[in-house]
Structure formats: C-alpha cells, structure tokens
Write a protein that holds these residues in place. Structure first.
Motif, mmCIF file in Angstrom:
data_model
loop_
_atom_site.group_PDB
_atom_site.id
_atom_site.type_symbol
_atom_site.label_atom_id
_atom_site.label_comp_id
_atom_site.label_asym_id
_atom_site.label_seq_id
_atom_site.Cartn_x
_atom_site.Cartn_y
_atom_site.Cartn_z
ATOM 1 N N GLY A 48 0.826 -1.207 0.000
ATOM 2 C CA GLY A 48 0.000 0.000 0.000
ATOM 3 C C GLY A 48 0.857 1.251 0.000
ATOM 4 O O GLY A 48 2.004 1.236 0.469
ATOM 5 N N PRO A 49 0.323 2.346 -0.527
ATOM 6 C CA PRO A 49 1.090 3.591 -0.614
ATOM 7 C C PRO A 49 1.560 4.133 0.744
ATOM 8 O O PRO A 49 2.711 4.548 0.873
ATOM 9 N N ASP A 50 0.686 4.131 1.758
ATOM 10 C CA ASP A 50 1.082 4.710 3.042
ATOM 11 C C ASP A 50 2.234 3.962 3.705
ATOM 12 O O ASP A 50 3.227 4.593 4.097
ATOM 13 N N PRO A 51 2.182 2.629 3.814
ATOM 14 C CA PRO A 51 3.325 1.918 4.392
ATOM 15 C C PRO A 51 4.599 2.051 3.550
ATOM 16 O O PRO A 51 5.704 2.140 4.095
ATOM 17 N N ALA A 52 4.454 2.071 2.225
ATOM 18 C CA ALA A 52 5.631 2.216 1.363
ATOM 19 C C ALA A 52 6.278 3.583 1.561
ATOM 20 O O ALA A 52 7.493 3.692 1.751
ATOM 21 N N ILE A 53 5.474 4.628 1.546
ATOM 22 C CA ILE A 53 6.025 5.979 1.689
ATOM 23 C C ILE A 53 6.539 6.213 3.100
ATOM 24 O O ILE A 53 7.497 6.963 3.303
ATOM 25 N N ALA A 54 5.963 5.543 4.091
ATOM 26 C CA ALA A 54 6.492 5.651 5.462
ATOM 27 C C ALA A 54 7.950 5.199 5.507
ATOM 28 O O ALA A 54 8.759 5.776 6.245
ATOM 29 N N ARG A 55 8.299 4.206 4.719
ATOM 30 C CA ARG A 55 9.703 3.764 4.648
ATOM 31 C C ARG A 55 10.595 4.879 4.103
ATOM 32 O O ARG A 55 11.629 5.194 4.673
ATOM 33 N N PHE A 56 10.181 5.488 2.984
ATOM 34 C CA PHE A 56 10.981 6.570 2.396
ATOM 35 C C PHE A 56 11.074 7.760 3.348
ATOM 36 O O PHE A 56 12.130 8.376 3.489
ATOM 37 N N ARG A 57 9.979 8.096 4.000
ATOM 38 C CA ARG A 57 9.980 9.206 4.961
ATOM 39 C C ARG A 57 10.931 8.894 6.121
ATOM 40 O O ARG A 57 11.668 9.767 6.589
ATOM 41 N N GLY A 58 10.936 7.654 6.579
ATOM 42 C CA GLY A 58 11.843 7.257 7.654
ATOM 43 C C GLY A 58 13.307 7.376 7.264
ATOM 44 O O GLY A 58 14.153 7.755 8.072
ATOM 45 N N TRP A 59 13.612 7.050 6.022
ATOM 46 C CA TRP A 59 14.998 7.143 5.562
ATOM 47 C C TRP A 59 15.411 8.577 5.258
ATOM 48 O O TRP A 59 16.533 8.983 5.569
ATOM 49 N N PHE A 60 14.536 9.337 4.588
ATOM 50 C CA PHE A 60 14.943 10.607 3.983
ATOM 51 C C PHE A 60 14.228 11.829 4.531
ATOM 52 O O PHE A 60 14.485 12.942 4.089
ATOM 53 N N GLY A 61 13.305 11.661 5.473
ATOM 54 C CA GLY A 61 12.628 12.807 6.072
ATOM 55 C C GLY A 61 13.491 13.425 7.159
ATOM 56 O O GLY A 61 14.621 13.007 7.402
ATOM 57 N N GLY A 62 12.960 14.408 7.823
ATOM 58 C CA GLY A 62 13.657 15.018 8.949
ATOM 59 C C GLY A 62 14.391 16.285 8.575
ATOM 60 O O GLY A 62 14.327 16.756 7.441
ATOM 61 N N PRO A 63 15.105 16.837 9.558
ATOM 62 C CA PRO A 63 15.714 18.161 9.380
ATOM 63 C C PRO A 63 17.071 18.171 8.673
ATOM 64 O O PRO A 63 17.567 19.239 8.323
ATOM 65 N N ASP A 64 17.700 17.025 8.473
ATOM 66 C CA ASP A 64 19.031 17.005 7.857
ATOM 67 C C ASP A 64 18.989 17.588 6.447
ATOM 68 O O ASP A 64 17.997 17.428 5.730
ATOM 69 N N ASP A 65 20.101 18.252 6.046
ATOM 70 C CA ASP A 65 20.239 18.664 4.655
ATOM 71 C C ASP A 65 20.215 17.393 3.801
ATOM 72 O O ASP A 65 20.790 16.368 4.175
ATOM 73 N N PHE A 66 19.579 17.471 2.661
ATOM 74 C CA PHE A 66 19.303 16.302 1.828
ATOM 75 C C PHE A 66 19.577 16.647 0.378
ATOM 76 O O PHE A 66 19.191 17.716 -0.088
ATOM 77 N N ALA A 67 20.227 15.748 -0.333
ATOM 78 C CA ALA A 67 20.429 15.938 -1.772
ATOM 79 C C ALA A 67 20.541 14.580 -2.446
ATOM 80 O O ALA A 67 21.169 13.659 -1.918
ATOM 81 N N VAL A 68 19.910 14.456 -3.601
ATOM 82 C CA VAL A 68 20.153 13.324 -4.485
ATOM 83 C C VAL A 68 21.309 13.769 -5.372
ATOM 84 O O VAL A 68 21.164 14.684 -6.179
ATOM 85 N N VAL A 69 22.478 13.161 -5.180
ATOM 86 C CA VAL A 69 23.687 13.619 -5.862
ATOM 87 C C VAL A 69 23.976 12.858 -7.148
ATOM 88 O O VAL A 69 24.817 13.284 -7.939
ATOM 89 N N ASP A 70 23.276 11.752 -7.360
ATOM 90 C CA ASP A 70 23.432 11.022 -8.612
ATOM 91 C C ASP A 70 22.195 10.148 -8.793
ATOM 92 O O ASP A 70 21.598 9.687 -7.807
ATOM 93 N N SER A 71 21.786 9.952 -10.014
ATOM 94 C CA SER A 71 20.654 9.078 -10.306
ATOM 95 C C SER A 71 20.741 8.625 -11.751
ATOM 96 O O SER A 71 21.449 9.218 -12.562
ATOM 97 N N GLY A 72 20.021 7.567 -12.050
ATOM 98 C CA GLY A 72 19.994 7.077 -13.417
ATOM 99 C C GLY A 72 18.923 6.025 -13.578
ATOM 100 O O GLY A 72 18.315 5.589 -12.602
ATOM 101 N N ARG A 73 18.701 5.632 -14.830
ATOM 102 C CA ARG A 73 17.687 4.619 -15.100
ATOM 103 C C ARG A 73 17.955 3.950 -16.432
ATOM 104 O O ARG A 73 18.638 4.508 -17.298
ATOM 105 N N GLU A 74 17.410 2.748 -16.548
ATOM 106 C CA GLU A 74 17.435 2.032 -17.821
ATOM 107 C C GLU A 74 16.315 1.008 -17.824
ATOM 108 O O GLU A 74 15.890 0.520 -16.784
ATOM 109 N N ARG A 75 15.819 0.716 -18.985
ATOM 110 C CA ARG A 75 14.764 -0.276 -19.156
ATOM 111 C C ARG A 75 15.416 -1.637 -19.280
ATOM 112 O O ARG A 75 16.381 -1.812 -20.017
ATOM 113 N N ILE A 76 14.908 -2.614 -18.519
ATOM 114 C CA ILE A 76 15.369 -3.995 -18.599
ATOM 115 C C ILE A 76 14.123 -4.850 -18.769
ATOM 116 O O ILE A 76 13.423 -5.131 -17.798
#
Length: 130
Positions: free
Chosen positions: A53-81
């Motif tokens: 479900g969306p709420d439990p899934a997003i709770a994981r991301f919020r737990g990892w990346f939420g909060g007051p710390d400075d945050f940046a995605v410094v690299d990303s990428g994608r490809e179709r497999i």
C-alpha cells in the motif's frame, strides 16, 4: 561525486515523476504515483522487509529521507530492462552536527501508464562520508 538532474523529456513517466518528488522530499506526491495495491519489497541493513500500500511504502521513504538534515540526491539514473525499469539514486544527508552520510538505492519498478505497482529495492545502508 557528480550531481545529476532529470533530463527534460517530451513526456514524463510515472517513475521520473516519483524520482522528482523524492528529490524534493515531497512524500505526498510520491504516494500519488503509487497504485493502491503497490508492493515495496526491500533488502536493507538489517534485513528484508515488505510494505503493501502507498502509506506503508512511503512511510519507509519518509523514515529514511525525512527530517531536518540537509538532503540531496547527488546522482541518479535509469534504464529499461525488459518489462522492468531499473533506477538508482545516491542520497547524501548532512546533519547540523555530526558526520555526513550517503546511501545508494537500486530499484526495479513495475509500472502501468499512470502508477507504480511494485518496487523491488536494494539499499547500501547509511555510509559515512567526508
């Protein structure tokens, strides 16, 4: 480390929109791109987990990346497999005091035209950095 941004495309896939919302730490927008029956399966330190479900899934991301710390995605990428979209992002978080840290996440997404229906995630766990 390099900083990457999403390259403009004529159409944005739901996966690109999800990543753009993560970059902004807009957890409500991230949830809006998930199907009601989405399954997030992950392997992280200290072990595997499943969230349905969306709420439990997003709770994981919020737990990892939420909060007051400075945050940046410094690299990303994608490809179709085949039928999957493989994506990765490297996140850097810097607390007001203490050691900055990074985490690398690799995901395989199953999508429809308008929603993410499954996320299979592998995470490095938080690692100290200079």
């Amino acid at each position: 480390m390099t900083t990457s941004t999403l390259t403009p495309q004529t159409t944005s896939s739901v996966a690109d929109l999800f990543l753009a919302a993560l970059i902004r730490r807009d957890f409500a927008a991230m949830a809006s791109y998930l199907a009601p029956e989405v399954t997030l399966r992950g392997l992280i330190p200290p072990g595997p987990f499943t969230a349905v479900g969306p709420d439990p899934a997003i709770a994981r991301f919020r737990g990892w990346f939420g909060g007051p710390d400075d945050f940046a995605v410094v690299d990303s990428g994608r490809e179709r497999i085949g039928d999957k979209l493989a994506m990765h992002w490297l996140v850097r978080m810097c607390p007001a005091t203490g050691t900055p840290r990074v985490a690398d996440q690799r995901v395989f997404l199953t999508t429809t035209d308008d929603a993410i229906t499954a996320i299979d995630l592998l995470c490095s766990g938080w690692q100290p950095t200079d």
